[in-house]
Design an enzyme around this catalytic site. Structure first.
Site, PDB file in Angstrom:
ATOM      1  N   ASN A 209       0.757  -1.327  -0.118  1.00  0.00           N
ATOM      2  CA  ASN A 209      -0.047   0.073  -0.059  1.00  0.00           C
ATOM      3  C   ASN A 209       0.844   0.977  -0.086  1.00  0.00           C
ATOM      4  O   ASN A 209       1.561   1.301   0.970  1.00  0.00           O
ATOM      5  CB  ASN A 209      -0.894  -0.093   1.294  1.00  0.00           C
ATOM      6  CG  ASN A 209      -1.812   1.186   1.446  1.00  0.00           C
ATOM      7  OD1 ASN A 209      -1.722   2.138   0.559  1.00  0.00           O
ATOM      8  ND2 ASN A 209      -2.386   1.634   2.594  1.00  0.00           N
ATOM      9  N   TRP A 210       0.867   2.063  -1.169  1.00  0.00           N
ATOM     10  CA  TRP A 210       1.819   2.891  -1.302  1.00  0.00           C
ATOM     11  C   TRP A 210       1.368   4.256  -0.509  1.00  0.00           C
ATOM     12  O   TRP A 210       2.018   5.202  -0.362  1.00  0.00           O
ATOM     13  CB  TRP A 210       2.201   3.461  -2.814  1.00  0.00           C
ATOM     14  CG  TRP A 210       2.788   2.168  -3.535  1.00  0.00           C
ATOM     15  CD1 TRP A 210       3.317   1.069  -2.975  1.00  0.00           C
ATOM     16  CD2 TRP A 210       3.139   2.343  -4.735  1.00  0.00           C
ATOM     17  NE1 TRP A 210       3.820   0.109  -3.970  1.00  0.00           N
ATOM     18  CE2 TRP A 210       3.767   1.127  -5.150  1.00  0.00           C
ATOM     19  CE3 TRP A 210       3.092   3.213  -5.848  1.00  0.00           C
ATOM     20  CZ2 TRP A 210       4.393   0.713  -6.611  1.00  0.00           C
ATOM     21  CZ3 TRP A 210       3.522   2.793  -7.036  1.00  0.00           C
ATOM     22  CH2 TRP A 210       4.243   1.720  -7.428  1.00  0.00           C
ATOM     23  N   LYS A 211       0.080   4.232  -0.236  1.00  0.00           N
ATOM     24  CA  LYS A 211      -0.523   5.181   0.147  1.00  0.00           C
ATOM     25  C   LYS A 211      -0.445   6.523  -0.463  1.00  0.00           C
ATOM     26  O   LYS A 211      -0.113   6.365  -1.730  1.00  0.00           O
ATOM     27  CB  LYS A 211      -0.047   5.649   1.841  1.00  0.00           C
ATOM     28  CG  LYS A 211      -0.005   4.160   2.612  1.00  0.00           C
ATOM     29  CD  LYS A 211      -0.051   4.254   4.094  1.00  0.00           C
ATOM     30  CE  LYS A 211      -0.119   2.998   4.730  1.00  0.00           C
ATOM     31  NZ  LYS A 211      -0.018   3.578   6.277  1.00  0.00           N
TER      32      LYS A 211
ATOM     33  N   HIS B 103      -9.269   1.052   5.042  1.00  0.00           N
ATOM     34  CA  HIS B 103      -8.271   1.273   5.708  1.00  0.00           C
ATOM     35  C   HIS B 103      -8.332   2.073   7.045  1.00  0.00           C
ATOM     36  O   HIS B 103      -9.125   3.227   6.538  1.00  0.00           O
ATOM     37  CB  HIS B 103      -7.138   1.906   4.508  1.00  0.00           C
ATOM     38  CG  HIS B 103      -5.710   1.720   5.093  1.00  0.00           C
ATOM     39  ND1 HIS B 103      -5.183   2.880   6.059  1.00  0.00           N
ATOM     40  CD2 HIS B 103      -4.746   0.873   4.939  1.00  0.00           C
ATOM     41  CE1 HIS B 103      -4.066   2.475   6.385  1.00  0.00           C
ATOM     42  NE2 HIS B 103      -3.747   1.330   5.794  1.00  0.00           N
TER      43      HIS B 103
ATOM     44  N   GLU C 170      -6.502   4.787   7.899  1.00  0.00           N
ATOM     45  CA  GLU C 170      -6.464   6.053   7.730  1.00  0.00           C
ATOM     46  C   GLU C 170      -7.768   6.674   7.102  1.00  0.00           C
ATOM     47  O   GLU C 170      -8.131   7.909   7.451  1.00  0.00           O
ATOM     48  CB  GLU C 170      -5.449   6.259   6.861  1.00  0.00           C
ATOM     49  CG  GLU C 170      -4.132   5.980   7.587  1.00  0.00           C
ATOM     50  CD  GLU C 170      -2.903   5.368   6.768  1.00  0.00           C
ATOM     51  OE1 GLU C 170      -2.795   5.472   5.666  1.00  0.00           O
ATOM     52  OE2 GLU C 170      -2.071   5.100   7.474  1.00  0.00           O
TER      53      GLU C 170
ATOM     54  N   GLU D 191      -5.182  -5.023  10.375  1.00  0.00           N
ATOM     55  CA  GLU D 191      -4.153  -3.916  10.734  1.00  0.00           C
ATOM     56  C   GLU D 191      -4.387  -2.951  12.030  1.00  0.00           C
ATOM     57  O   GLU D 191      -5.446  -2.287  12.161  1.00  0.00           O
ATOM     58  CB  GLU D 191      -4.142  -3.020   9.666  1.00  0.00           C
ATOM     59  CG  GLU D 191      -3.987  -3.356   8.392  1.00  0.00           C
ATOM     60  CD  GLU D 191      -3.303  -2.366   7.120  1.00  0.00           C
ATOM     61  OE1 GLU D 191      -2.023  -2.662   6.883  1.00  0.00           O
ATOM     62  OE2 GLU D 191      -3.865  -1.340   7.351  1.00  0.00           O
TER      63      GLU D 191
ATOM     64  N   GLY E 167       2.599   2.289  10.755  1.00  0.00           N
ATOM     65  CA  GLY E 167       3.653   3.462  10.846  1.00  0.00           C
ATOM     66  C   GLY E 167       4.199   3.761  12.104  1.00  0.00           C
ATOM     67  O   GLY E 167       4.944   4.940  12.165  1.00  0.00           O
TER      68      GLY E 167
ATOM     69  N   SER F 247       3.613  -2.079  10.375  1.00  0.00           N
ATOM     70  CA  SER F 247       4.869  -2.003  10.629  1.00  0.00           C
ATOM     71  C   SER F 247       5.651  -3.386  10.143  1.00  0.00           C
ATOM     72  O   SER F 247       6.587  -3.868  10.958  1.00  0.00           O
ATOM     73  CB  SER F 247       5.385  -1.753  11.974  1.00  0.00           C
ATOM     74  OG  SER F 247       4.746  -0.381  12.169  1.00  0.00           O
TER      75      SER F 247
ATOM     76  N   GLY G 266       2.826  -1.038   4.211  1.00  0.00           N
ATOM     77  CA  GLY G 266       2.923   0.431   3.916  1.00  0.00           C
ATOM     78  C   GLY G 266       4.312   0.873   3.646  1.00  0.00           C
ATOM     79  O   GLY G 266       4.783   0.592   2.600  1.00  0.00           O
ATOM     80  N   GLY G 267       4.949   1.632   4.494  1.00  0.00           N
ATOM     81  CA  GLY G 267       6.266   2.085   4.468  1.00  0.00           C
ATOM     82  C   GLY G 267       7.171   1.377   3.670  1.00  0.00           C
ATOM     83  O   GLY G 267       7.824   1.894   2.773  1.00  0.00           O
TER      84      GLY G 267
HETATM   85  P1  13P Z   1       3.184   0.389   7.670  1.00  0.00           P
HETATM   86  O1  13P Z   1       3.672  -0.901   7.063  1.00  0.00           O
HETATM   87  O2  13P Z   1       3.934   1.634   7.065  1.00  0.00           O
HETATM   88  O3  13P Z   1       3.203   0.142   9.516  1.00  0.00           O
HETATM   89  O4  13P Z   1       1.632   0.590   7.118  1.00  0.00           O
HETATM   90  C1  13P Z   1       0.725  -0.654   7.367  1.00  0.00           C
HETATM   91  C2  13P Z   1      -0.441  -0.159   6.500  1.00  0.00           C
HETATM   92  O5  13P Z   1      -1.190   1.038   6.805  1.00  0.00           O
HETATM   93  C3  13P Z   1      -0.629  -0.826   5.040  1.00  0.00           C
HETATM   94  O6  13P Z   1      -2.004  -0.764   4.761  1.00  0.00           O
END
Ligand code: 13P
Length: 253
Positions: free
Chosen positions: A13-15, A98, A100, A171, A177, A213, A234-235
């Site tokens: 997930n590149w966000k 998600h 967020e 999640e 994050g 994470s 994510g990251g």
């Molecule tokens: P991180 O891997 O950066 O913690 O993000 C997880 C995430 O929200 C994937 O959708």
């Protein structure tokens, strides 16, 4: 646990990261490092505006493309929204719910359910994200929260969900994050609970991923857990070498 083998999935997930040019380069780097991995369903989830150019990069490969969100109506006066009918021409999967979107943008459980219904209606595989906040976790409410989120999603479906028609991503919000990953034991316990909960309601559960994470250092032990079918990353998905290490860890599951 179902007896059917479940191909591990690792979805990046590149966000809201990368310009279109950077995203195209990132997709090419992921393709170069991950396309030989046949034991893993590798997915990238770039921003909407990257979908067409990234689709061209991934054409003919095993790396699959998805979007990060979708609106529940097919068309109409919904300024700024993107429908599943539009996405179906561009990609195979879509992330809904998600944290967020739930916590920064106020998306509700019911809206998440409508988004999954739209995705399924148009043949997209919906990845439904669920998970508790830190205060819900500390209050011991994790199972109640994920059950509520899942039940709202199931209640919004008018067509039957098949086990391969959707994916669940657990999640925990406190792990996203933050560098504070759930322990494999914690993640396994909740993913197993989710699987049983959905199996009781539908007869069969989809794959259940862990997100929060996920890193090159912790992926292997998370993916070794029997009820964790891969990761939503994510990251680390923005770093192709790290993402490839995580994909490889899922391949040895
Ligand atoms: P991180 O891997 O950066 O913690 O993000 C997880 C995430 O929200 C994937 O959708």
């Amino acid at each position: 646990m179902s007896g059917t083998p479940r191909l591990p999935m690792v979805a990046g997930n590149w966000k809201m990261n990368t310009t279109v040019a950077e995203g195209v380069a990132l997709a090419a780097a992921v393709l170069e490092r991950c396309s030989a991995e046949t034991a893993v369903d590798v997915v990238v989830l770039p921003p909407f505006v990257h979908l067409q150019p990234v689709r061209e990069v991934l054409a003919g490969s095993r790396v699959r493309l998805g979007a990060q969100d979708v609106f529940w109506e097919d068309s109409g006066a919904y300024t700024g929204e993107v429908s599943a009918a539009m996405l179906a021409d561009l990609c195979d999967l879509v992330l809904v719910g998600h944290s967020e979107r739930r916590h920064l943008l106020g998306e509700t459980d019911a809206e998440t359910g409508r988004k999954l219904a739209a995705a399924v209606r148009h043949g997209l595989v919906g990845i439904v994200a669920v998970g508790e906040t830190e205060s819900e976790h500390d209050a011991g409410d994790t199972f109640a929260v994920v059950d509520r989120q899942l039940d709202a999603v199931l209640a919004a479906q008018s067509t039957a969900l098949t086990a391969d028609g959707w994916v669940i991503a657990y999640e925990p919000v406190w792990a996203i994050g933050t560098g504070r990953t759930a322990t494999p034991e914690q993640a396994q316990e909740v993913c197993a609970h989710i699987r049983v909960h959905v199996e009781r309601r539908l007869g069969a559960a989809p794959r259940v991923l862990y997100g929060g994470s996920v890193s090159a250092a912790n992926a292997a032990e998370l993916f070794a857990c029997p009820d964790i079918d891969g990761g939503l990353v994510g990251g680390a998905s923005l770093k192709p070498d790290v993402f490839a290490t995580i994909v490889a860890a899922a391949g040895t599951r």
